[in-house]
Write an enzyme that holds these catalytic residues in place. Structure first.
Site, PDB file in Angstrom:
ATOM      1  N   CYS A  75      34.260   1.410  14.062  1.00  0.00           N
ATOM      2  CA  CYS A  75      35.539   1.267  14.776  1.00  0.00           C
ATOM      3  C   CYS A  75      35.267   1.498  16.258  1.00  0.00           C
ATOM      4  O   CYS A  75      35.006   2.642  16.663  1.00  0.00           O
ATOM      5  CB  CYS A  75      36.563   2.275  14.248  1.00  0.00           C
ATOM      6  SG  CYS A  75      38.167   2.168  15.098  1.00  0.00           S
ATOM      7  N   HIS A 170      33.453  -9.607  10.797  1.00  0.00           N
ATOM      8  CA  HIS A 170      34.418 -10.296  11.662  1.00  0.00           C
ATOM      9  C   HIS A 170      34.220 -11.803  11.538  1.00  0.00           C
ATOM     10  O   HIS A 170      33.080 -12.275  11.423  1.00  0.00           O
ATOM     11  CB  HIS A 170      34.211  -9.901  13.127  1.00  0.00           C
ATOM     12  CG  HIS A 170      34.423  -8.446  13.394  1.00  0.00           C
ATOM     13  ND1 HIS A 170      35.640  -7.921  13.763  1.00  0.00           N
ATOM     14  CD2 HIS A 170      33.569  -7.381  13.306  1.00  0.00           C
ATOM     15  CE1 HIS A 170      35.529  -6.608  13.903  1.00  0.00           C
ATOM     16  NE2 HIS A 170      34.290  -6.254  13.613  1.00  0.00           N
ATOM     17  N   GLU A 219      43.491  -7.170  11.633  1.00  0.00           N
ATOM     18  CA  GLU A 219      42.433  -6.290  11.140  1.00  0.00           C
ATOM     19  C   GLU A 219      42.469  -6.139   9.612  1.00  0.00           C
ATOM     20  O   GLU A 219      43.549  -5.978   9.022  1.00  0.00           O
ATOM     21  CB  GLU A 219      42.563  -4.888  11.754  1.00  0.00           C
ATOM     22  CG  GLU A 219      42.073  -4.796  13.171  1.00  0.00           C
ATOM     23  CD  GLU A 219      41.784  -3.364  13.570  1.00  0.00           C
ATOM     24  OE1 GLU A 219      41.350  -2.582  12.710  1.00  0.00           O
ATOM     25  OE2 GLU A 219      42.024  -3.031  14.747  1.00  0.00           O
ATOM     26  N   CYS A 228      41.024  -4.234  19.022  1.00  0.00           N
ATOM     27  CA  CYS A 228      39.963  -3.981  18.034  1.00  0.00           C
ATOM     28  C   CYS A 228      38.643  -4.016  18.800  1.00  0.00           C
ATOM     29  O   CYS A 228      38.235  -5.081  19.274  1.00  0.00           O
ATOM     30  CB  CYS A 228      39.999  -5.047  16.957  1.00  0.00           C
ATOM     31  SG  CYS A 228      38.712  -4.881  15.708  1.00  0.00           S
ATOM     32  N   GLY A 231      35.928  -5.894  17.087  1.00  0.00           N
ATOM     33  CA  GLY A 231      36.340  -7.300  17.124  1.00  0.00           C
ATOM     34  C   GLY A 231      36.078  -7.937  18.470  1.00  0.00           C
ATOM     35  O   GLY A 231      35.636  -9.091  18.557  1.00  0.00           O
TER      36      GLY A 231
HETATM   37  N1  LIG Z   1      39.769  -2.680  10.417  1.00  0.00           N
HETATM   38  C1  LIG Z   1      38.344  -2.454  10.658  1.00  0.00           C
HETATM   39  C2  LIG Z   1      38.089  -0.997  11.132  1.00  0.00           C
HETATM   40  C3  LIG Z   1      38.757  -0.683  12.483  1.00  0.00           C
HETATM   41  C4  LIG Z   1      38.153  -1.474  13.607  1.00  0.00           C
HETATM   42  C5  LIG Z   1      38.928  -1.510  14.922  1.00  0.00           C
HETATM   43  N2  LIG Z   1      40.137  -0.761  15.025  1.00  0.00           N
HETATM   44  C6  LIG Z   1      38.007  -1.271  16.118  1.00  0.00           C
HETATM   45  O1  LIG Z   1      38.461  -0.735  17.146  1.00  0.00           O
HETATM   46  O2  LIG Z   1      36.818  -1.690  16.026  1.00  0.00           O
HETATM   47  C7  LIG Z   1      37.526  -2.741   9.372  1.00  0.00           C
HETATM   48  O3  LIG Z   1      38.077  -2.589   8.275  1.00  0.00           O
HETATM   49  O4  LIG Z   1      36.350  -3.094   9.520  1.00  0.00           O
END
Ligand SMILES: N[C@H](CCC[C@H](N)C(=O)O)C(=O)O
Length: 286
Positions: A75, A170, A219, A228, A231
């Site tokens: 994250c 991603h 997400e 993100c 992301g």
């Molecule tokens: N939803 C993402 C985790 C949070 C990523 C995001 N909030 C960031 O800042 O990188 C997953 O399941 O891989």
């Protein structure tokens, strides 16, 4: 059970942070706790839960749980906030230190102005591009192939997918105007698509020039968020692979919640620079 918490955000991607240096939590209640604190109706309201913990292999450890209770491998916005919290609480005594995520150990550098951490730079390490390691499966592609602008049918829409892992999966789709990105339809459909056996974070990108992109995200496990970090890294890597932005130069990523500066360096590592903000502290009753 009363649990002290800190709410923090990175560009509006907020999490409830629980300090594992001070609080002991039951492992098998963590998914339930993540869902409980995330609710805006019966909880505190956030995109999920993040634990800040001692580490055996780094200066501090991050565990991140999405709003739906699923634990994620990485994250980006969370890493910046964990770095700020660790520095603010004196768990580290340098401005540069290491943070362990489930996907691996990263280097963090906090910027301190008047005793406060505002911006944090994380060396996110190298992206993973091999189809089998995203992971992504298709009938035709080889496990070692890179997925770059691969035809990807979603319902009636003929899209083209570029897939990148930053430790978490991603998929990036390019649009002419970010305002028209089909995030409400393609997002929920693709995040659980069988072509991504572990699910996937779904990004939409409008390229403005060779050092600037617009970005929106659906997400995995949390839906549409304001930002993100992993992301944004994946979107810049994808845009370099698609020869839309420059390798080795800073790329400004405009997300709903604000801007990140991402660089895919010539040494293969991806640098992410952006803010980390403490919103509130309190006690949560589970
Ligand atoms: N939803 C993402 C985790 C949070 C990523 C995001 N909030 C960031 O800042 O990188 C997953 O399941 O891989």
């Amino acid at each position: 059970m009363k649990i002290p918490f800190t709410k923090m955000h990175g560009l509006g991607n907020s999490y409830i942070y629980i300090d594992g240096f001070q609080v002991e939590l039951e492992e098998d209640r963590l998914p339930e706790l993540a869902k409980a604190v995330s609710s805006v109706y019966t909880g505190i309201g956030s995109d999920g839960l993040i634990l800040v913990l001692p580490s055996d292999v780094a200066d501090v450890r991050m565990r991140i749980f999405n709003k739906d209770g699923s634990e994620a491998m990485n994250c980006g916005n969370g890493l910046r906030c964990v770095a700020k919290l660790a520095y603010d609480r004196g768990y580290v005594d340098q401005t540069e230190f290491t943070v362990e995520a489930k996907s691996g150990v990263v280097n963090a550098a906090v910027e301190v102005n008047h005793d406060t951490v505002h911006n944090v730079t994380i060396d996110m390490g190298q992206p993973i591009l091999e189809r089998g390691q995203i992971p992504m499966v298709t009938l035709t592609g080889d496990e070692q192939d890179h997925v770059i602008q691969e035809p990807f049918l979603v319902g009636e829409e003929n899209l083209y997918a570029t897939a990148v892992s930053m430790g978490n999966p991603h998929v990036v789709f390019y649009v002419d105007d970010i305002a028209d990105a089909p995030i409400d339809t393609v997002g929920p459909s693709v995040t659980n698509d069988q072509r991504f056996p572990e699910g996937v974070n779904v990004e939409f990108v409008e390229v403005l020039n060779d050092q600037e992109i617009n970005f929106r995200v659906w997400e995995r496990g949390s839906g549409i968020t304001q930002a993100c970090g992993t992301g944004a890294c994946a979107a810049v890597v994808s845009s370099v692979l698609n020869k839309r932005v420059k390798r080795g130069e800073e790329v400004m990523v405009h997300l709903d919640g604000g801007d990140l500066i991402i660089t895919w360096k010539d040494n293969g590592h991806v640098l992410m620079k952006g803010p980390a903000v403490t919103i509130a502290t309190g006690e949560f009753y589970l």
